[in-house]
Design an enzyme around this catalytic site. Sequence first.
Site, PDB file in Angstrom:
ATOM      1  N   CYS A  56     -23.245   4.332  -5.230  1.00  0.00           N
ATOM      2  CA  CYS A  56     -22.322   5.177  -4.452  1.00  0.00           C
ATOM      3  C   CYS A  56     -23.099   6.349  -3.833  1.00  0.00           C
ATOM      4  CB  CYS A  56     -21.189   5.690  -5.348  1.00  0.00           C
ATOM      5  SG  CYS A  56     -20.152   6.867  -4.483  1.00  0.00           S
ATOM      6  N   ASP A  90       0.789  -1.221   0.000  1.00  0.00           N
ATOM      7  CA  ASP A  90       0.000   0.000   0.000  1.00  0.00           C
ATOM      8  C   ASP A  90       0.836   1.293   0.000  1.00  0.00           C
ATOM      9  OD1 ASP A  90      -2.239   1.576   0.085  1.00  0.00           O
ATOM     10  OD2 ASP A  90      -2.479   1.471   2.248  1.00  0.00           O
ATOM     11  N   CYS A 109     -15.713   3.315   3.654  1.00  0.00           N
ATOM     12  CA  CYS A 109     -17.011   3.021   3.059  1.00  0.00           C
ATOM     13  C   CYS A 109     -16.875   1.747   2.230  1.00  0.00           C
ATOM     14  CB  CYS A 109     -17.407   4.200   2.172  1.00  0.00           C
ATOM     15  SG  CYS A 109     -18.807   3.911   1.086  1.00  0.00           S
ATOM     16  N   CYS A 122     -21.666  -5.280  -5.235  1.00  0.00           N
ATOM     17  CA  CYS A 122     -21.076  -5.939  -6.405  1.00  0.00           C
ATOM     18  C   CYS A 122     -21.452  -7.426  -6.453  1.00  0.00           C
ATOM     19  CB  CYS A 122     -19.550  -5.787  -6.358  1.00  0.00           C
ATOM     20  SG  CYS A 122     -18.754  -6.606  -7.747  1.00  0.00           S
ATOM     21  N   CYS A 151     -15.411  10.935  -2.393  1.00  0.00           N
ATOM     22  CA  CYS A 151     -15.450   9.561  -1.868  1.00  0.00           C
ATOM     23  C   CYS A 151     -15.414   9.563  -0.329  1.00  0.00           C
ATOM     24  CB  CYS A 151     -14.276   8.759  -2.428  1.00  0.00           C
ATOM     25  SG  CYS A 151     -14.202   7.096  -1.753  1.00  0.00           S
ATOM     26  N   CYS A 168     -22.366  -0.471  -8.906  1.00  0.00           N
ATOM     27  CA  CYS A 168     -21.559   0.312  -7.967  1.00  0.00           C
ATOM     28  C   CYS A 168     -21.648   1.805  -8.277  1.00  0.00           C
ATOM     29  CB  CYS A 168     -20.107  -0.160  -7.966  1.00  0.00           C
ATOM     30  SG  CYS A 168     -19.344  -0.184  -9.587  1.00  0.00           S
ATOM     31  N   CYS A 208     -19.669   0.441  -2.607  1.00  0.00           N
ATOM     32  CA  CYS A 208     -19.447  -0.013  -3.988  1.00  0.00           C
ATOM     33  C   CYS A 208     -19.017  -1.475  -4.034  1.00  0.00           C
ATOM     34  CB  CYS A 208     -18.444   0.891  -4.713  1.00  0.00           C
ATOM     35  SG  CYS A 208     -16.920   1.166  -3.822  1.00  0.00           S
ATOM     36  N   CYS A 242     -16.808  -6.764 -15.928  1.00  0.00           N
ATOM     37  CA  CYS A 242     -17.986  -6.052 -15.411  1.00  0.00           C
ATOM     38  C   CYS A 242     -19.134  -6.079 -16.417  1.00  0.00           C
ATOM     39  CB  CYS A 242     -17.643  -4.594 -15.087  1.00  0.00           C
ATOM     40  SG  CYS A 242     -16.685  -4.423 -13.574  1.00  0.00           S
TER      41      CYS A 242
HETATM   42  S1  SF4 Z   1     -20.857  -3.668  -9.192  1.00  0.00           S
HETATM   43 FE1  SF4 Z   1     -19.084  -5.002  -9.526  1.00  0.00          FE
HETATM   44  S2  SF4 Z   1     -19.480  -6.039 -11.474  1.00  0.00           S
HETATM   45 FE2  SF4 Z   1     -20.882  -4.295 -11.332  1.00  0.00          FE
HETATM   46  S3  SF4 Z   1     -19.792  -2.651 -12.432  1.00  0.00           S
HETATM   47 FE3  SF4 Z   1     -19.326  -2.445 -10.260  1.00  0.00          FE
HETATM   48  S4  SF4 Z   1     -17.422  -3.570  -9.993  1.00  0.00           S
HETATM   49 FE4  SF4 Z   1     -18.268  -4.222 -11.951  1.00  0.00          FE
HETATM   50  S1  SF4 Z   2     -16.001   3.880  -1.201  1.00  0.00           S
HETATM   51 FE1  SF4 Z   2     -18.141   4.620  -0.971  1.00  0.00          FE
HETATM   52  S2  SF4 Z   2     -18.066   6.782  -1.487  1.00  0.00           S
HETATM   53 FE2  SF4 Z   2     -16.156   5.849  -2.279  1.00  0.00          FE
HETATM   54  S3  SF4 Z   2     -16.615   5.281  -4.371  1.00  0.00           S
HETATM   55 FE3  SF4 Z   2     -17.108   3.470  -3.145  1.00  0.00          FE
HETATM   56  S4  SF4 Z   2     -19.290   3.720  -2.649  1.00  0.00           S
HETATM   57 FE4  SF4 Z   2     -18.561   5.687  -3.373  1.00  0.00          FE
END
Ligand code: SF4
Ligand code: SF4
Length: 402
Positions: free
Chosen positions: A213, A149, A256, A263, A229, A209, A259, A203
């Site tokens: 968000c 990281d 968070c 998925c 974010c 996602c 997203c 995807c």
């Molecule tokens: S939810 Fe998962 S599969 Fe769907 S677009 Fe986002 S990352 Fe890709």
């Molecule tokens: S971590 Fe949360 S705020 Fe950031 S992009 Fe993913 S869903 Fe959106």
Amino acid sequence: MHLPLGGALVTPMSAGELAGKVRAAGQALGFVRVGFAAIDPLELGAERLDAWLAKGHHASMDYLLGPRHDPRRLLSEAKTLIAVALAYPATHSLVPLRASLDGPPLTGVVARYARGEDYHDVMRKKLRRLADAVANLLGRPVLARHCVDTAPLLERAAAERAGLGFAAKSAMTIIPGVGSYVMLGELLVDADLTADSPMAPRCGSCRLCLDACPTGAIVDDHVIDARRCISYLTIELQGPIPRDLRPLIGARVFGCDVCQDVCPFNASAESKPSAPELAERASLAAPDLISLLELGSARYRALVKGTALRRTHRAQLARNAAVALGNSHDARAVVPLVRALAAHTSGLVRGHAAWALAEIGEAARALALAPLTCARDHDAEPFVREEAALALERLTQADRRR
Ligand code: SF4
Ligand code: SF4
């Protein structure tokens, strides 16, 4: 330098045989995937990063501006990049957008990856042991550098080149059969191992996602605007959280997962972590928001010790708790918020407490008007005076509308 255990005679191996044995050694250490890539510069990842930086999507994270695309800058003798993934618990609990409206306690939400021991420490230990395994398999000293990281390396691009997973629209790396609740790490070694093939994106037409968000931070496929974010706002951002985004943060006090939670690739993800240390700590599974707001230095140190929460200062955590308490709209938050407005040593916290009192609205009015007036007229910091004035305006306007 990693040395082999003495004594054992080692039969020479091909790069393919060695790769198979290193993969098995990595899996025995708990890595859910191990992949290998050539050490060449990560040009595609560098192009993506440059475009992202040019748009200012990195917000205040200027440490991302330096070169990160060439693994050889980290170890000039490196011949192979080994990419690994550790799984953290992926239990599918419902994440509330607001804290509970009734019944104790008022709790916040910490991102899943941060609820156990700091994964940096766990990953480093395992990568060192993997480097020892490479030395033993080769029967010679091995030059190795581990990256977790914080090293200047495009680790998602590296993992994708090593065939660990594919680049998802959420900007995460998704490992088919495992999901994206993983931490990535890399080990650079001066040994030849047969490279894996990169994986094509999967995807398809999904955009769950992007639509889920809470703050609209996924501004395009694969592109996160950190300025919106919640992970950035609650962890990296040192100053005030933009007012228009505060109501969208809900009860999240550190990171968070939205997203990832939505998925489909995570729907069948196993909840078993790669190491016992990564299992959730009770204190971080659902932290009490009022305790977070009122965290003293000693309790702060005890809470964050050995966890990824070390990255946030005490005032940032209290700021985040104030926002979450405002979003709870719960009358039980009023007295602690008034106390914070009047007496917290950080102006950042006092200002967010003022906002939270206005957000609670009607239930806060009787107790909040006097301390807000006092803060507007007398607080030492302009930010707090401004927040208090705005909060008073909201509370009195709402009163007029009644
Ligand atoms: S939810 Fe998962 S599969 Fe769907 S677009 Fe986002 S990352 Fe890709
Ligand atoms: S971590 Fe949360 S705020 Fe950031 S992009 Fe993913 S869903 Fe959106």
